[in-house]
Write a protein that holds these residues in place. Structure first.
Motif, PDB file in Angstrom:
ATOM      1  N   ASN A  31       0.818  -1.213   0.000  1.00 59.29           N
ATOM      2  CA  ASN A  31       0.000   0.000   0.000  1.00 59.29           C
ATOM      3  C   ASN A  31       0.847   1.255   0.000  1.00 59.29           C
ATOM      4  O   ASN A  31       0.555   2.202  -0.711  1.00 59.29           O
ATOM      5  CB  ASN A  31      -0.932   0.015   1.217  1.00 59.29           C
ATOM      6  N   PHE A  85      -9.851  -1.551 -13.872  1.00 60.38           N
ATOM      7  CA  PHE A  85     -10.302  -2.943 -13.970  1.00 60.38           C
ATOM      8  C   PHE A  85     -11.090  -3.198 -15.247  1.00 60.38           C
ATOM      9  O   PHE A  85     -11.713  -2.302 -15.809  1.00 60.38           O
ATOM     10  CB  PHE A  85     -11.162  -3.303 -12.758  1.00 60.38           C
ATOM     11  N   ASP A 133     -10.996  -5.892  -4.729  1.00 59.22           N
ATOM     12  CA  ASP A 133      -9.680  -5.714  -5.350  1.00 59.22           C
ATOM     13  C   ASP A 133      -9.427  -4.239  -5.651  1.00 59.22           C
ATOM     14  O   ASP A 133      -8.310  -3.745  -5.494  1.00 59.22           O
ATOM     15  CB  ASP A 133      -9.594  -6.511  -6.658  1.00 59.22           C
ATOM     16  N   ALA A 134     -10.482  -3.551  -6.075  1.00 62.69           N
ATOM     17  CA  ALA A 134     -10.320  -2.123  -6.377  1.00 62.69           C
ATOM     18  C   ALA A 134      -9.958  -1.340  -5.115  1.00 62.69           C
ATOM     19  O   ALA A 134      -9.149  -0.416  -5.165  1.00 62.69           O
ATOM     20  CB  ALA A 134     -11.587  -1.556  -7.007  1.00 62.69           C
ATOM     21  N   LEU A 135     -10.531  -1.727  -3.984  1.00 59.71           N
ATOM     22  CA  LEU A 135     -10.139  -1.080  -2.729  1.00 59.71           C
ATOM     23  C   LEU A 135      -8.654  -1.297  -2.491  1.00 59.71           C
ATOM     24  O   LEU A 135      -7.917  -0.363  -2.172  1.00 59.71           O
ATOM     25  CB  LEU A 135     -10.914  -1.676  -1.544  1.00 59.71           C
ATOM     26  N   ARG A 136      -8.213  -2.545  -2.668  1.00 57.25           N
ATOM     27  CA  ARG A 136      -6.801  -2.849  -2.395  1.00 57.25           C
ATOM     28  C   ARG A 136      -5.876  -2.066  -3.319  1.00 57.25           C
ATOM     29  O   ARG A 136      -4.848  -1.562  -2.871  1.00 57.25           O
ATOM     30  CB  ARG A 136      -6.557  -4.350  -2.507  1.00 57.25           C
ATOM     31  N   THR A 137      -6.236  -1.966  -4.607  1.00 56.65           N
ATOM     32  CA  THR A 137      -5.321  -1.243  -5.509  1.00 56.65           C
ATOM     33  C   THR A 137      -5.267   0.236  -5.191  1.00 56.65           C
ATOM     34  O   THR A 137      -4.314   0.908  -5.584  1.00 56.65           O
ATOM     35  CB  THR A 137      -5.715  -1.392  -6.992  1.00 56.65           C
ATOM     36  N   THR A 138      -6.286   0.786  -4.523  1.00 55.14           N
ATOM     37  CA  THR A 138      -6.180   2.188  -4.135  1.00 55.14           C
ATOM     38  C   THR A 138      -5.666   2.321  -2.706  1.00 55.14           C
ATOM     39  O   THR A 138      -5.870   3.341  -2.051  1.00 55.14           O
ATOM     40  CB  THR A 138      -7.541   2.903  -4.259  1.00 55.14           C
ATOM     41  N   ALA A 139      -4.995   1.272  -2.232  1.00 53.29           N
ATOM     42  CA  ALA A 139      -4.326   1.294  -0.926  1.00 53.29           C
ATOM     43  C   ALA A 139      -5.296   1.417   0.244  1.00 53.29           C
ATOM     44  O   ALA A 139      -4.964   1.952   1.289  1.00 53.29           O
ATOM     45  CB  ALA A 139      -3.263   2.398  -0.858  1.00 53.29           C
ATOM     46  N   ILE A 140      -6.530   0.942   0.052  1.00 49.84           N
ATOM     47  CA  ILE A 140      -7.466   0.880   1.178  1.00 49.84           C
ATOM     48  C   ILE A 140      -7.545  -0.574   1.622  1.00 49.84           C
ATOM     49  O   ILE A 140      -7.789  -1.456   0.805  1.00 49.84           O
ATOM     50  CB  ILE A 140      -8.863   1.389   0.769  1.00 49.84           C
TER      51      ILE A 140
END
Ligand SMILES: Nc1ncnc2c1ncn2[C@@H]1O[C@H](COP(=O)(O)OP(=O)(O)OP(=O)(O)O)[C@@H](O)[C@H]1O
Ligand SMILES: [Mg+2]
Lengths: 245, 260
Positions: free
Chosen positions: A74, A85, B130-137
């Protein structure tokens, strides 16, 4: 620069990636083509750390990332790398504006006003400044993709990974997305890796193009020379030869 | 044949322990994430409203009928020699110790665990997690921890709320079945009341709150593929939360019996 070396990934019995080698150079647009189901999405997910490879290494700006924990990913990877995506993956219980500002809330100390401004700027860049208050399910497929791009660029990433940004769009919308990818690359200097099977789009946006086939990058070349290659698999694919297994 | 049986059993055992391991990891992570709670205040408030406020109508209905039926059943069971006012105490204890927390817990397993599992599950299958994870959440901090915290606070409160309603409707019902007056009912309650009964209710509510939210989140996060995956996750969450509530109920009752 992103360097992928001998990347391997298998699910249960199935080997998906079987030693992928590739380099994403700073400032370029690299397209990866390949048949449906060859693991193009899996490759992107490994690069941004959503999946852990079984083998191989990934260097981002010289730092090896496959062994990093989620928190380290992160702070060290996902602050400079964004992902668009395949199906948008917008958070459907939030408005477009909230989608774009959510991560900013947790990452930096922006005020509410600053976040709104960033959302507005990002939406303007993708040509959708009028839909900030709408919910994702009120948008068309093309708009969703552009909102997904706006969400990614709000974080000011150095790298952006696009998963089939033009698939399922009409030719006009495809070109809008193509132009957008070029604009973000040229004006904001975003290094881009674009997964696609849209050859038309490759011709328009790519500096280089590589082909993923049976778990490996079997061919890589400059996009402007793509019609004059002597790799048989690559040629068959871009000409849509039905004999390609 | 026997070899096959053993491998099948082994396979299921391995699967079971894997699940248990992942559930444990998720629990530990979400409890550790509580130290970051102030950053996720608005998520916690949202979860609190969803778990707490929107459960109130169903809790009113179920606890009212629970009290009514207890009034009838206990009223018709006590022998003529027992003084009628004793019913107040019987109803009070039955509700505080068992009926209040367990019925509320089971109802909320149906409403809250399933709601959480389907919401998180739908996010999972559409790659929103997954989208949360890619935005560092971190999804555990953003999705799981707020629901856990809200459940730990809201569910004990709901249990006390349900207890109160059930006791009153228990009185109403005994008034109509055995003519028990309010003074008699209160006398009965006074006779048996101990403060630890209320604590029992709260402790059970608190622990059921953890189980209800964690099972919802766990099965949501583990959702497989597509709409069927979401359906399965929802069912599993309700079934397992309900089973665990009944098991925990026994364990807590037994432990508290020895302590108090
Ligand atoms: N999480 C997962 N678990 C198990 N198998 C998976 C998982 N993700 C992908 N796969 C499998 O890996 C293979 C490659 O999937 P992937 O989504 O990367 O294909 P793709 O090249 O992106 O295809 P498309 O062009 O259709 O998007 C598929 O056979 C898929 O079933
Ligand atoms: Mg894909």
């Amino acid at each position: 620069m992103v360097e992928v070396k001998q990347l391997k990934k298998r699910f249960d019995r199935q080997t998906i990636l079987d030693g992928v080698d590739l380099t994403l150079r700073d400032g370029e647009v690299l397209c990866i083509i390949g048949k449906s189901g060859t693991g193009k999405s899996v490759l992107l997910k490994n690069i941004i750390g959503l999946l852990k490879p079984d083998n191989g290494t990934i260097y981002i700006d010289g730092e090896e990332i496959t062994q990093l924990t989620e928190d380290e990913l992160n702070t060290r990877v996902r602050t400079k790398m964004g992902m668009v995506f395949q199906y948008g993956a917008l958070w459907d219980s939030m408005t477009v504006e909230e989608n774009i500002t959510l991560a900013l809330k947790f990452r930096n100390h922006f005020t509410h006003q600053e976040r709104k401004k960033i959302a507005q700027e990002s939406l303007e860049l993708v040509g959708l400044s009028h839909i900030a208050k709408e919910y994702p399910d009120e948008l068309s497929g093309g708009m969703k993709k552009r909102v997904a791009i706006a969400r990614a660029i709000a974080m000011k990433p150095k790298y952006l990974l696009y998963d089939e940004p033009t698939t399922g769009l009409d030719p006009v919308l495809s070109n809008i997305i193509n132009d957008l990818i070029i604009k973000l690359n040229r004006e904001l200097g975003i290094t881009s890796m674009v997964i696609t099977h849209d050859i038309n789009s490759v011709e328009k946006i790519a500096h280089r193009v590589g082909m993923l086939y049976q778990g490996k990058i079997v061919h890589m070349c400059d996009a402007k020379d793509m019609w004059h290659q002597d790799n048989e698999i690559f040629n068959k694919f871009i000409h849509g030869d039905t004999q390609l297994k | 044949m026997i070899k096959k049986l053993i491998t099948t059993i082994g396979h299921f055992a391995a699967l079971y322990f894997q699940q248990l391991g992942r559930l444990t990891i998720l629990s530990v992570q979400s409890f550790l994430a509580i130290r970051k709670a102030p950053r996720y205040l608005s998520q916690i408030i949202d979860a609190f409203v969803y778990i707490g406020r929107y459960s109130i109508p169903i809790i009113i209905i179920t606890s009212a009928f629970m009290g009514l039926v207890l009034g009838v059943q206990i009223g018709t069971q006590i022998s003529p020699e027992t003084p009628r006012w004793a019913e107040g105490g019987l109803i009070l204890r039955a509700i505080l110790l068992e009926m209040g927390p367990v019925v509320t817990g089971l109802i909320l397993a149906g409403r809250v665990s399933s709601g959480i599992a389907s919401e998180i599950g739908a996010m999972k299958v559409t790659e929103q997690i997954d989208a949360l994870r890619t935005t560092a959440i971190n999804p555990v901090e953003f999705l799981v921890m707020p629901r856990l915290v809200a459940g730990m606070i809201a569910i004990p409160v709901l249990v006390i709320y349900a207890d109160t309603i059930a006791i009153f409707s228990g009185f109403v019902s005994s008034y109509f079945t055995i003519d028990l007056t309010w003074t008699g009912f209160v006398k009965g309650m006074r006779h048996v009341f101990v403060a630890t009964d209320v604590y029992t209710s709260i402790i059970k509510g608190f622990i059921f709150g953890i189980a209800i939210t964690l099972f919802g989140c766990y099965f949501g996060m583990e959702t497989g593929h597509g709409a069927r995956g979401v359906g399965k996750a929802t069912t599993h969450a309700v079934v397992w939360a309900s089973i665990i509530i009944l098991i925990l109920d026994y364990i807590i009752s037994a432990v508290l019996f020895f302590i108090w």
